[in-house]
Design an enzyme around this catalytic site. Structure first.
Site, PDB file in Angstrom:
ATOM      1  CG  HIS A 125      -1.689  -1.220   1.441  1.00  0.00           C
ATOM      2  ND1 HIS A 125      -2.903  -1.503   0.849  1.00  0.00           N
ATOM      3  CD2 HIS A 125      -1.377  -2.319   2.183  1.00  0.00           C
ATOM      4  CE1 HIS A 125      -3.308  -2.698   1.228  1.00  0.00           C
ATOM      5  NE2 HIS A 125      -2.397  -3.226   2.027  1.00  0.00           N
TER       6      HIS A 125
ATOM      7  CE  LYS B 124      11.894  19.604 -12.614  1.00  0.00           C
ATOM      8  NZ  LYS B 124      10.609  19.038 -12.356  1.00  0.00           N
TER       9      LYS B 124
ATOM     10  CE  LYS C  62      -0.274  -6.703 -43.527  1.00  0.00           C
ATOM     11  NZ  LYS C  62      -1.727  -6.613 -43.266  1.00  0.00           N
TER      12      LYS C  62
END
Ligand code: ARG
Length: 456
Positions: free
Chosen positions: A156, A283, A325
């Site tokens: 969890h 970042k 395809k």
């Protein structure tokens, strides 16, 4: 380019309709399979005395010259052709003359296209399996490196029990191993020849389908000609294997993204597999892992697509089937690309042992071990569980941990507690006591690694 079917129909199709009908822009990638199939067909026709050996030789030479020229770039596939089968047959006739018109004896594009796709997927299955193996190898190496690195195991997404990072990684190795098995099993059903089913009903010529299948390296023939040209199970099955594989990659990718966040900082992905932000200098984004997760949507979409295309089709061939395809090509291309980026991304990632250990030291992750301790001292497990729940509650209230609780405090909850409790709840000890098969103890994880390596 002309049409192969100017019989009753004039062949004067509306230009927009003609473009709409054409599949050459995507089925051109089947040129090799189409030529291989045609060479085997010419051989079979000669073998059965339907055409002469000389004609078969002319057809074969012509087909080989086409193959060589497409590969070298000397021959460009004409995008105005209806499909790759049309293009190759027309080019062949242009090159070898009237003999070229004999090739299509005792076959139809319906069995031809089914064959081409099977030959194509046979190769793709091998390639995908090899790429999964490369990833499993990378995962197994990482697992070995971190087989003693303690981290929280979650249920969890709540800290549950201490495990090792190596143990966690090995879970993915086993999923991927099953993916390999699934593709191998799928390959068995791909590996069957539909050629000779012709349009749907078989043929009046005295053909030898088994001979042709053998020439193509296929294990047998489809036993019902209507099924042979209608069946796209093998396409749906391939995409299904791809979707499940991709789902595993996606779960793994999600964890890499999560673990790379400041909130976790369990792993650091190499600069080679991350990007920066154009505006936020702090970042380091896990774009590759995110893309793998995102591309999973495509592959699941391909699966939904093929099943939806097939679900309402009457037997036998319908043009709807031409839609198989792009779906299967997309699924195959996507999983291959994802595997190609995933294996080195895993190989180059670094885990932060200290951060994982710190996380494992919080959240009363050893509470189960505390309950097991009491149970081994004679308390029934249910009662131990309850007592330990009370202890955890006491710790939270008094800002303590199971490790910092004094023996006197422990004894208030049960007289069975003794000094040896501290050893039993030591995190590394908790890990290494789980020696059950498949468990998290280093020795168990080593066995798992060995098992996977043997399987590979
Ligand atoms: N391009 C077609 C396909 O991919 C080839 C088969 C055509 N057959 C036919 N009866 N029109 O399905």
């Amino acid at each position: 380019m002309g049409k192969l079917w100017q019989g009753l129909s004039s062949g004067n199709v509306n230009k927009t309709a003609d473009d709409f009908n054409s599949s050459v822009s995507f089925d051109k990638r089947l040129y090799k399979q189409d030529i291989t199939g045609s060479i085997a067909h010419a051989k079979m026709l000669a073998h059965c005395g339907i055409i002469s050996e000389d004609d078969a030789a002319v057809l074969t030479d012509g087909l080989i010259s086409i193959l060589n020229d497409i590969v070298s770039g000397a021959l460009e596939i004409d995008e105005t052709a209806e499909d790759i089968h049309t293009f190759i047959e027309e080019t062949l006739t242009a090159r070898v003359g009237i003999v070229g018109k004999k090739l299509h004896t005792a076959r139809s594009r319906n069995d031809q296209v089914a064959l081409d796709l099977r030959l194509y997927l046979k190769e793709e299955t091998k390639t995908v399996i090899d790429k999964i193996k490369a990833l499993v190898t990378a995962v197994t190496f990482k697992a070995e490196e971190y087989k003693d690195a303690v981290c929280p195991g979650y249920t969890h997404l709540q800290r549950a029990q201490p495990i090792t990072f190596g143990h966690h990684l090995m879970a993915y190795a086993f999923m991927l191993l099953r993916d390999i098995e699934r593709f191998k099993d799928c390959a068995k059903r791909i590996n069957v020849s539909p050629i000779g089913c012709c349009a749907l009903a078989g043929t009046t010529y005295n053909t030898d389908r088994e001979f042709e299948a053998k020439e193509l390296g296929l294990s047998g023939i489809t036993q019902n000609s209507i099924d042979g040209v209608s069946d796209r199970d093998f396409v749906a099955e391939f995409i299904s294997c791809a979707a499940l594989l991709q789902t595993h990659l996606s779960r793994f990718a999600e964890e890499l993204v999560l673990w790379s966040s400041w909130e976790f900082k369990f792993v650091e992905l190499s600069d080679a597999f991350t990007t920066g932000s154009s505006i936020m200098p702090q970042k380091k984004n896990s774009d590759m892992a995110e893309l793998v997760r995102g591309k999973t949507g495509r592959v699941i979409g391909d699966l939904t697509g093929i099943l939806t295309v097939l679900k309402g089709l009457p037997l036998a061939y319908n043009k709807d089937m031409q839609e198989d395809k792009e779906l299967v090509f997309d699924a195959a291309d996507t999983v291959k690309k994802c595997l190609d980026v995933f294996a080195p991304m895993v190989a180059e990632m670094k885990a932060n042992r200290q951060n994982m250990k710190n996380a494992a030291a919080k959240g009363f992750i050893n509470a189960t071990d505390l309950a097991d301790y009491l149970t081994k001292k004679g308390e029934p497990f249910r009662s131990s569980y309850k007592i330990c729940g009370e202890i955890v509650g006491y710790c939270i209230k008094n800002e303590k941990t199971l490790e910092t609780l004094t023996l006197d405090e422990y004894k208030k909850f049960s007289s069975l507690f003794d000094n040896d409790v501290y050893k039993d709840i030591d995190i590394m000890n908790c890990v290494n006591k789980r020696i059950s098969a498949g468990g998290t103890a280093i020795s168990s994880v080593e066995k798992q690694i060995e098992y996977v390596r043997n399987e590979l």
